[in-house]
Structure formats: structure tokens, C-alpha cells
Design a protein around this motif. Structure first.
Motif, PDB file in Angstrom:
ATOM      1  N   VAL A  47      44.015  31.184  27.517  1.00 31.06           N
ATOM      2  CA  VAL A  47      43.129  32.200  27.901  1.00 31.06           C
ATOM      3  C   VAL A  47      43.745  32.921  29.031  1.00 31.06           C
ATOM      4  O   VAL A  47      44.262  32.438  29.936  1.00 31.06           O
ATOM      5  N   VAL A  48      43.840  34.528  28.845  1.00 31.24           N
ATOM      6  CA  VAL A  48      44.232  35.227  30.102  1.00 31.24           C
ATOM      7  C   VAL A  48      43.224  36.106  30.506  1.00 31.24           C
ATOM      8  O   VAL A  48      42.474  36.724  29.523  1.00 31.24           O
ATOM      9  N   GLY A  49      43.044  36.053  31.700  1.00 31.18           N
ATOM     10  CA  GLY A  49      42.027  36.887  32.294  1.00 31.18           C
ATOM     11  C   GLY A  49      42.663  38.284  32.819  1.00 31.18           C
ATOM     12  O   GLY A  49      43.714  38.073  33.890  1.00 31.18           O
ATOM     13  N   ALA A  50      42.271  39.499  32.489  1.00 29.51           N
ATOM     14  CA  ALA A  50      42.593  40.790  32.966  1.00 29.51           C
ATOM     15  C   ALA A  50      41.822  41.720  32.982  1.00 29.51           C
ATOM     16  O   ALA A  50      41.716  42.773  32.592  1.00 29.51           O
ATOM     17  N   VAL A  51      40.773  41.407  33.885  1.00 25.53           N
ATOM     18  CA  VAL A  51      39.676  42.185  33.988  1.00 25.53           C
ATOM     19  C   VAL A  51      39.763  42.831  35.445  1.00 25.53           C
ATOM     20  O   VAL A  51      39.872  42.300  36.201  1.00 25.53           O
ATOM     21  N   LEU A  52      39.344  44.126  35.202  1.00 23.06           N
ATOM     22  CA  LEU A  52      39.693  45.055  36.502  1.00 23.06           C
ATOM     23  C   LEU A  52      38.543  46.026  36.776  1.00 23.06           C
ATOM     24  O   LEU A  52      38.443  46.759  36.005  1.00 23.06           O
ATOM     25  N   LEU A  53      38.053  46.043  37.968  1.00 23.67           N
ATOM     26  CA  LEU A  53      36.831  47.052  38.681  1.00 23.67           C
ATOM     27  C   LEU A  53      38.035  47.485  39.735  1.00 23.67           C
ATOM     28  O   LEU A  53      37.919  46.709  40.843  1.00 23.67           O
ATOM     29  N   PRO A  54      38.388  48.717  39.820  1.00 17.82           N
ATOM     30  CA  PRO A  54      39.199  49.047  40.737  1.00 17.82           C
ATOM     31  C   PRO A  54      38.771  48.896  42.049  1.00 17.82           C
ATOM     32  O   PRO A  54      37.638  49.441  42.369  1.00 17.82           O
ATOM     33  N   GLY A  55      39.441  48.327  43.013  1.00 24.76           N
ATOM     34  CA  GLY A  55      39.280  48.028  44.254  1.00 24.76           C
ATOM     35  C   GLY A  55      38.300  47.075  44.475  1.00 24.76           C
ATOM     36  O   GLY A  55      37.966  46.652  45.535  1.00 24.76           O
ATOM     37  N   ALA A  56      37.328  46.401  43.707  1.00 20.01           N
ATOM     38  CA  ALA A  56      36.535  45.687  43.834  1.00 20.01           C
ATOM     39  C   ALA A  56      36.621  44.465  43.311  1.00 20.01           C
ATOM     40  O   ALA A  56      37.830  43.965  42.710  1.00 20.01           O
TER      41      ALA A  56
END
Length: 352
Positions: A235-244
């Protein structure tokens, strides 16, 4: 008159990158900008001091001298002890900061009173241009490392991700179809694994779906996530909310349903991680077991390939550094919007 640009040696464990290549630094000196670098800072990336001196860069003997001399400090990773006591109120700091999961660092930077601009919050036409190349590298590393950790000598179950004739393919699940997630999807697909990618963006899902026939692109509903995570080898986690802070998209209960020896690589760890069982690690001690699953959550994954990563980072960052060196840089929304802390206060909306 331009600020003096100082490039310190990175001291995070096994961090081999340096903010500027010799040619990038030379591009600045040829424009009359004073650039200094801490002696030895470029060596892990394959750049000796002589390469910088050839381009007119001043070689400072140690970190104290570098920070005392510099006005604009350009580095790769967020400052850690003992770098913090070298930073001063008059410094302008330009680097990856990832402050959302690190209130202690945020508070210390505010106490210093300097202005800090984070690479990862510089937005240009909806893109994160300085973050993109490192995310691309991290996505590829996630699959390379994950595949290796599935081998028996690393404590894995002995799975070849791509399979072969008469053998089942391994299962890879990727959360997030942005730059890092997309790179992971492409790398896992190229190995021949069965790849499932989750994202809420229909355009991203369509793009992933059409990359290869062994890629399934899905919206993350709980029942489907439960099923796919439980059956995953990696499983690869690659979730991004810029700056948060990264949202948690995989729970401890879901991790507990994975087969013993399976692997999680959480690229989102820089922003706190998108898996509930994630905690930051370094390349000195990169993995740990949680719920029987091997976790790799190194906070500076591209630091393992410093030659390539330095070249990519320097190329992406220098155009914005040049703007930062102009007297009216605060009129540029790309950089002004990237300021995280200023004059003792947190100013970036994602951190408020």
C-alpha cells in the motif's frame, strides 16, 4: 542590492541533497549575486567545493560561518537542531518546511521572527512546481523500496510483485493519483503488478485508467477500500492537501486486516501521513512493524538519490529563487502565497 544567498550542508540523517548545483549557483554569481556554500555541502551529491569555487561561489568553512554570512538561506529540508539556533530574525528561509504536522518547529520559527517560504506551498498556475520533481522521485522510490521489502531477507512474505508465468501478480494499492501517486502507479504497473489507485478526482482517475490494462482506478468508498487494502501486498500513501496535514485515508483497523509481512510506504508522512499507523522514520532506521505490517515512512525519501534529486530540485527551484532576490518579490503571488511564517506569526491559510 541582492541578498547574500547561503547554502548550508544538510544534516538530516542520510540526507545527501544540496539546494543548488554548481552550475545553478554559477548562474546566480554570473548575474552579480553573492552566493556562499558551506564546505562539503555538495559532496554527497557528487559536487566537491572546487566545482562551486570554479563558478565564483564563496566556500564558508562551517555552518556557523555560513549562517552568519547569509541573508537568504536556501536549503533542502526543514531546519532541525542544531540549525535552529543559527537562524536569525533577519534571515529569509527558503526550503521544504512541512509545518502542518510539526507545531514545535512552527513555534520555534515564529519565536525567531524570520520569514520562511516553503517550497511545497509555492503555487504557480495551480501547480506545485518545486514539490513536483521530489514527489515524482518519492513515488518511484516507494515502489522500489516496497518491492524490496516484500523479499524474504527483508522480512517480507517472499513475493515478486510482477509475478511470472504460472504465478499470481502482486497487488499494489495507491492512495492519491497526483504526482507522487501517479509515479508510484506507473512504476508498479511497469513491474507487472495488479495496481489499484484511489482518488476523488474523476479526471485523474480517467488518466490513471488509460495508462495500462493492469491499472484499476476507483473512487475511495469504504467497502471497496476495505477489500483492496486487505488484499494488498503493498500500500502506498500519496495523498496531499497543499500545506495542510494529510487526511487519514487508511485506518488502523484496515491495516490490521492486511496479511502479515505486507508493506506500507507512506509518502504523505512529510505532512503527517495518510495512514493511521504511520509515524516518521529516517534512513538510519527506516522501517517498523505495526499490526504485523512493515511500514516505511522516511520523511526525506528523495534524499536516497541525491545526485538525481539535487539536479531536479535545483532546476525547479532556481527560477523562483531569482524572483525572491528581487526587491519587490512580495508582489509576486507565487512567492507571497508561499510564505508560512512572518514576523513571529503563522500566515499561511493552511496552517491557521
Amino acid at each position: 542590492m541582492s541578498l547574500k544567498v547561503g547554502v548550508p550542508k544538510e544534516i538530516k540523517p542520510l540526507e545527501g541533497r544540496v539546494a543548488l548545483t554548481p552550475t545553478a549557483a554559477g548562474d546566480l554569481t554570473h548575474q552579480g549575486i553573492e552566493v556562499g556554500i558551506e564546505s562539503g555541502a555538495g559532496i554527497p551529491s557528487g559536487y566537491p567545493d572546487s566545482d562551486y569555487a570554479h563558478h565564483g561561489v564563496q566556500i564558508l568553512p562551517d555552518a556557523d560561518a555560513l549562517y552568519d554570512w547569509a541573508e537568504l538561506v536556501v536549503k533542502v529540508k526543514e531546519p532541525i537542531e542544531p540549525e535552529l539556533h543559527r537562524l536569525k530574525r533577519n534571515h529569509l528561509l527558503f526550503c521544504y518546511l512541512h509545518l502542518a504536522p510539526n507545531p514545535t518547529l512552527t513555534r520555534k520559527l515564529c519565536d525567531i521572527g524570520l520569514t520562511a517560504i516553503a517550497f511545497e506551498t509555492v503555487v504557480d498556475q495551480g501547480r506545485l512546481p518545486i514539490l513536483v520533481p521530489m514527489s515524482d522521485i518519492a513515488g518511484r522510490i516507494a515502489i522500489q523500496v516496497g518491492a524490496h521489502l516484500l523479499h524474504i531477507p527483508q522480512g517480507g512474505p517472499g513475493i515478486l510483485l510482477g509475478g511470472l508465468a504460472a504465478v499470481e501478480r502482486g497487488n499494489v494499492v495507491v492512495f492519491g493519483a497526483g504526482t507522487a501517486g501517479g509515479a508510484a502507479v506507473r512504476a508498479a504497473s511497469a513491474l507487472g503488478a495488479n495496481v489499484t489507485v484511489f482518488d476523488k478526482n474523476p479526471q485523474q482517475l480517467a488518466h490513471m485508467h488509460h495508462l495500462a490494462p493492469n491499472i484499476t482506478a476507483l473512487v475511495p468508498t469504504k467497502s471497496v477500500v476495505d477489500e483492496k487494502v486487505a488484499d494488498a501486498d503493498l500500500v502506498v500513501g500519496a495523498v496531499l492537501l497543499p500545506g495542510a496535514a494529510a487526511p487519514r485515508v487508511v485506518s488502523r483497523a484496515q491495516v490490521a486486516q492486511m496479511r502479515p509481512g505486507s508493506v506500507i510506504v507512506d509518502i504523505s508522512v512529510d505532512q503527517g501521513g495518510c495512514v493511521e499507523t504511520t509515524r516518521p522514520t529516517t534512513y538510519d532506521d527506516p522501517t517498523y512493524l505495526e499490526e504485523g505490517v512493515r511500514h516505511f515512512c522516511v520523511t526525506n525519501m528523495p534524499g536516497a538519490v541525491p545526485r538525481s534529486a539535487t539536479q531536479a530540485l535545483s532546476a525547479a527551484m532556481v527560477p523562483y529563487l531569482k524572483v525572491l532576490l528581487t526587491p519587490d518579490w512580495q508582489a509576486d503571488p507565487r512567492l507571497a502565497g508561499g510564505v508560512n511564517v512572518h514576523d513571529g506569526k503563522v500566515v499561511h491559510p493552511a496552517l491557521l
